[in-house]
Design an enzyme around this catalytic site. Structure first.
Site, mmCIF file in Angstrom:
data_model
loop_
_atom_site.group_PDB
_atom_site.id
_atom_site.type_symbol
_atom_site.label_atom_id
_atom_site.label_comp_id
_atom_site.label_asym_id
_atom_site.label_seq_id
_atom_site.Cartn_x
_atom_site.Cartn_y
_atom_site.Cartn_z
ATOM 1 N N CYS A 128 0.832 -1.212 0.000
ATOM 2 C CA CYS A 128 0.000 0.000 0.000
ATOM 3 C C CYS A 128 0.867 1.263 0.000
ATOM 4 O O CYS A 128 1.512 1.581 1.003
ATOM 5 C CB CYS A 128 -0.918 -0.034 1.221
ATOM 6 S SG CYS A 128 -1.921 1.437 1.409
ATOM 7 N N ASP A 173 11.684 -16.107 2.620
ATOM 8 C CA ASP A 173 13.134 -15.946 2.430
ATOM 9 C C ASP A 173 13.940 -16.140 3.707
ATOM 10 O O ASP A 173 15.151 -16.273 3.656
ATOM 11 C CB ASP A 173 13.450 -14.542 1.885
ATOM 12 C CG ASP A 173 12.915 -14.333 0.476
ATOM 13 O OD1 ASP A 173 12.667 -15.347 -0.196
ATOM 14 O OD2 ASP A 173 12.748 -13.172 0.061
ATOM 15 N N ARG A 228 22.369 -35.454 -16.910
ATOM 16 C CA ARG A 228 22.264 -34.012 -17.134
ATOM 17 C C ARG A 228 22.739 -33.216 -15.929
ATOM 18 O O ARG A 228 22.792 -33.710 -14.812
ATOM 19 C CB ARG A 228 20.803 -33.628 -17.416
ATOM 20 C CG ARG A 228 20.381 -33.932 -18.840
ATOM 21 C CD ARG A 228 18.990 -33.406 -19.131
ATOM 22 N NE ARG A 228 18.651 -33.658 -20.530
ATOM 23 C CZ ARG A 228 17.487 -34.081 -20.964
ATOM 24 N NH1 ARG A 228 16.516 -34.324 -20.106
ATOM 25 N NH2 ARG A 228 17.260 -34.271 -22.235
ATOM 26 N N ARG A 288 16.100 -12.680 -3.037
ATOM 27 C CA ARG A 288 16.725 -11.549 -3.718
ATOM 28 C C ARG A 288 17.869 -10.960 -2.900
ATOM 29 O O ARG A 288 18.881 -10.549 -3.423
ATOM 30 C CB ARG A 288 15.667 -10.484 -4.004
ATOM 31 C CG ARG A 288 16.072 -9.493 -5.109
ATOM 32 C CD ARG A 288 14.950 -8.528 -5.441
ATOM 33 N NE ARG A 288 13.710 -9.217 -5.752
ATOM 34 C CZ ARG A 288 12.537 -8.922 -5.203
ATOM 35 N NH1 ARG A 288 12.433 -7.968 -4.296
ATOM 36 N NH2 ARG A 288 11.454 -9.583 -5.543
ATOM 37 N N VAL A 294 6.116 -20.969 -7.320
ATOM 38 C CA VAL A 294 5.795 -22.304 -6.785
ATOM 39 C C VAL A 294 6.202 -22.368 -5.303
ATOM 40 O O VAL A 294 5.534 -22.988 -4.478
ATOM 41 C CB VAL A 294 6.558 -23.391 -7.587
ATOM 42 C CG1 VAL A 294 6.567 -24.718 -6.848
ATOM 43 C CG2 VAL A 294 5.923 -23.578 -8.955
ATOM 44 N N ARG A 337 17.165 -53.733 16.345
ATOM 45 C CA ARG A 337 16.948 -53.327 17.734
ATOM 46 C C ARG A 337 17.865 -54.076 18.708
ATOM 47 O O ARG A 337 17.802 -53.854 19.917
ATOM 48 C CB ARG A 337 15.492 -53.573 18.134
ATOM 49 C CG ARG A 337 14.482 -52.716 17.373
ATOM 50 C CD ARG A 337 13.072 -53.020 17.836
ATOM 51 N NE ARG A 337 12.083 -52.325 17.020
ATOM 52 C CZ ARG A 337 11.618 -51.099 17.281
ATOM 53 N NH1 ARG A 337 12.074 -50.436 18.313
ATOM 54 N NH2 ARG A 337 10.706 -50.531 16.504
#
Length: 793
Positions: free
Chosen positions: A94, A171, A206, A215, A304, A477
């Site tokens: 806002c 983050d 790959r 960021r 995601v 065990r």
């Protein structure tokens, strides 16, 4: 079980919310778990007698006002919110609130409804805005009087605005807290993707370059790299040195030469080099293709990471924080500074909001000035320890670089399998090799030990172990007492100088037996360490165990599905049985995370009157807007009041109001891939244990005899989390804390969370707030450098 003396406790009944109005809003970016925090604030607020309001769309709703934007909340209005991602009351950035005029409108809208207590869930920008609003409050009221919008009585009545913040940010970029709401869920999304990508990458040999959010903060990239065993990670707080491109390619090439069929590189979106220039995923991909010719793909995870249902950890964290925030608002005075509710280790704490904000801003300043070591320290102990552990594990030293050591260390799993055991073994093996030791793996616990199932394990042997559930070494065990002579023979044959045992309650019993055997067999006079790993979380000396978080997530996911199965049908109550032996951790904490109405456990005895009371309580709720009920029962909570008995009782007593279904979750709680928390926790405590064993071997090495000789209590320890720190505790000293008949600790921290679950389910109860109320200060992480990667998740 003996209960602590109530005289020494402080209960929140003395804190009344009557006549007070509390508003809750979510602001800035959304994060999974925000809804759980909103639900906790609303229900705790109503519980103490306060009026609670939703402010929709964050500060925008506060500025715009109106019935739609600032609306009184009811108990039922937050039902079915717990499992939903995002924020159902909306969030918006806002611009208007940044202006004086906007804040004046917001103040008018709050005063009209008598709201002087604000609970703000958001990031550092949202919390800074809330603090500015609080500082301007009296001036804003004066202006409203001058404009004739409020009268003098209102100024007197609403003279102070109280602010409590909760940090909702995936983050984990806020200083002063180990974990922010949403971080663990974001890690779940990342690890789900990485695990899926690894299967296709392996098929085609790959290299995958993954970009994750962050960021200005590399926490998600760093922890996900730890949790999946990534080959390389690039984060803003640790820019690579000049020539990093060549080093990275050398490592990728070496890993392929070591029979590894894939490479994973994780890049934080804010990754930079040492000259503050951005490092992009495309740049990394082009580099790998150009220098190595590997088939390389880029995956950008994007939003995601913000989506999906919140993890069990985030639901519990947000619920604890929400209740703590309401208590903080009730206890605040005109002179109390705005505070933020934080997590330190395993404890909720209150910190001055602006101290945390200032330190968060200092991190960015340090990075801008290229003071990267300082930035890491300012991030806090959790971040620094993650980074140190990653450095220990990620880069294999050359033979010539390894310290010279003639020590041999054996590692084995004991008891039932727990997700995260393999991550702990991998960490132990690689840290041990980095310290110059020879590492031995023992298959099938102490049964394999006395049978001679012992072999050397190398760096490459544990590649890809972090994401695998169960126990790849095998676990039994069997206790060592009957086979000590044969085990001593094997230790002599392999010249074992230290022992790392990873397991549950049986592992504790094993170490106690080996400690006793020291008087007869000198082979056991070596440093020994145990890491708690059990889904039951029933080991004394630690608040948390490897595997318990994964089991909690299995329970919560199943409960969500089971509850959803009744949507659109008639009113229904589900009775669900959990594992845990005599320990009620899974039932209690799982109940809190899943929004259960009741959880029956051994530690809190119950009788037929309690069952009847619970049925009546649920019947009353079901006559209203609530359509689904959830009741959890620990498998050994009572030998007579079985799951079948409780199911039949609820079915009979609820006839005509609700019907009943039962479900025994069984071994699905023990299976599955480990959660990010368990991977990270197992990795970190195992690394710390190996450094401790190294230190103890050096301290107890007898030059004249050419061997290690350790026979003191402090050389046979359990490494566990106690409240705020990881602590080594001699196993002999834990005997007094243990109920060996029922295989549980005599005192268990999570029992304090049970009243919280009851309050959120609308039961009248006592809630101990002895640990609350103290406003602490942010501790700057400026202790001298040390070599052990300790700390909390």
């Amino acid at each position: 079980m003996a209960q602590p003396d109530n005289q020494s406790k402080r209960f929140f009944e003395s804190l009344s919310g009557a006549g007070k109005s509390i508003a809750v809003l979510t602001s800035g970016g959304d994060a999974q778990g925000m809804n759980a925090a909103v639900r906790a604030v609303v229900r705790m607020g109503i519980y103490v007698g306060a009026k609670v309001y939703f402010i929709r769309e964050g500060y925008q709703g506060m500025v715009d006002g109106g019935e739609e934007n600032i609306k009184e909340a009811s108990w039922e209005s937050v039902s079915s919110m717990l499992q939903m991602g995002g924020t159902v009351i909306g969030s918006a950035r806002c611009k208007e609130f940044r202006s004086h005029e906007g804040r004046l409108k917001a103040a008018h809208n709050l005063v009209q409804r008598g709201i002087t207590n604000l609970c703000v869930i958001g990031g550092d920008g949202s919390l800074t805005g809330a603090n500015l609003f609080r500082e301007e409050w009296s001036g804003l009221l004066e202006e409203l009087v001058q404009q004739g919008l409020v009268d003098e009585d209102a100024v007197q009545k609403y003279s102070a605005l109280h602010i409590v913040g909760m940090v909702g940010s995936i983050d984990n970029d806020f200083c002063g807290t180990d974990m922010t709401i949403g971080t663990d869920s974001a890690l779940h999304r990342i690890i789900e993707v990485v695990d899926a990508i690894m299967t296709t990458a392996q098929s085609h040999q790959r290299t995958f370059v993954l970009e994750v959010m962050g960021r200005h903060c590399g926490y998600l990239a760093l922890v996900s790299a730890l949790a999946c065993g990534a080959d390389w990670v690039l984060i803003p707080e640790m820019p690579p040195e000049d020539g990093w491109e060549e080093k990275m390619c050398q490592k990728l090439s070496a890993n392929r030469a070591g029979m590894k069929r894939l490479n994973i590189i994780i890049v934080a979106e804010g990754a930079i080099d040492c000259n503050n220039k951005p490092i992009t995923t495309d740049h990394v991909k082009d580099l790998v293709v150009r220098c190595l010719g590997f088939d390389t793909r880029v995956t950008i995870l994007g939003h995601v990471q913000r989506g999906g249902t919140p993890s069990a950890f985030d639901r519990i964290l947000a619920s604890r924080m929400g209740v703590e925030a309401v208590i903080a608002l009730l206890e605040t005075t005109a002179n109390t500074p705005a505070c933020v509710v934080s997590l330190c280790g395993n404890q909720a704490v209150r910190l001055p909001l602006m101290e945390c904000v200032q330190m968060t801003q200092e991190v960015q300043k340090a990075m801008d000035e290229k003071k990267f070591e300082e930035a890491v320290k300012l991030r806090g102990r959790s971040f620094e320890n993650n980074l140190r552990t990653y450095k220990l594990l990620a880069h294999r030293k050359l033979e010539s670089e390894l310290p010279h050591s003639n020590f041999n260390i054996a590692v084995l799993n004991v008891g039932a399998p727990a997700a995260g055991m393999n991550a702990a073994v991998r960490s132990a093996v690689r840290v041990g090799i980095s310290e110059g030791h020879k590492m031995f793996a023992v298959n099938d616990g102490f049964e394999g030990f006395y049978k001679g199932q012992i072999k050397e394990i190398k760096w490459a042997d544990v590649g890809g172990w972090t994401g695998q559930g169960g126990s790849l070494l095998g676990t039994k065990r069997t206790l060592p007492a009957k086979h000590v002579e044969k085990i001593a023979e094997q230790m002599r044959a392999h010249n074992i100088n230290a022992l790392l045992v990873i397991g549950g309650f049986e592992a504790l019993e094993c170490l106690l037996q080996l400690y006793e055997a020291r008087s007869s067999y000198e082979e056991f006079c070596i440093p020994m360490c145990m890491l708690p790993a059990t889904i039951s979380n029933n080991v004394p000396g630690t608040d948390l165990s490897i595997g318990a978080d994964t089991a909690l997530n299995s329970i919560v996911e199943t409960c969500d599905r089971i509850k959803q199965s009744a949507s659109g049908t008639k009113r229904r109550v589900f009775i669900i049985e959990t594992m845990g032996g005599y320990c009620g951790y899974l039932a209690s904490v799982g109940g809190l995370a899943a929004g259960a109405d009741a959880a029956y456990i051994y530690e809190e005895p119950f009788d037929i009157r309690d069952l009847q009371s619970n049925v009546e309580h649920l019947t009353e709720k079901m006559k209203g807007a609530i359509q689904r009920g959830l009741v959890l029962r620990n498998e050994n909570s009572n030998e007579n009041y079985t799951t079948d008995f409780i199911y039949q009782l609820y079915s009979e007593e609820g006839r005509g109001v609700f019907d009943c279904r039962k479900n025994v979750l069984g071994h699905m709680q023990q299976g599955g891939a480990p959660s990010p928390f368990d991977r990270n926790f197992g990795t970190k405590i195992s690394a710390k244990a190996m450094l401790w064993l190294t230190k103890k071997m050096n301290e107890t090495f007898r030059q004249d005899e050419g061997r290690v000789f350790a026979n003191t209590e402090d050389t046979c320890c359990l490494l566990g989390m106690r409240r705020r720190a990881l602590v080594f505790q001699p196993v002999v000293q834990l005997k007094d804390e243990t109920d060996f008949v029922h295989r549980i600790p005599k005192e268990q921290w999570w029992l304090k969370l049970r009243p919280l679950m009851k309050i959120l389910a609308k039961y009248k109860t006592s809630y101990d707030v002895s640990d609350s109320g103290q406003l602490e200060h942010v501790v700057r992480n400026i202790r001298p450098k040390e070599s052990d990667p300790s700390g909390a998740m």
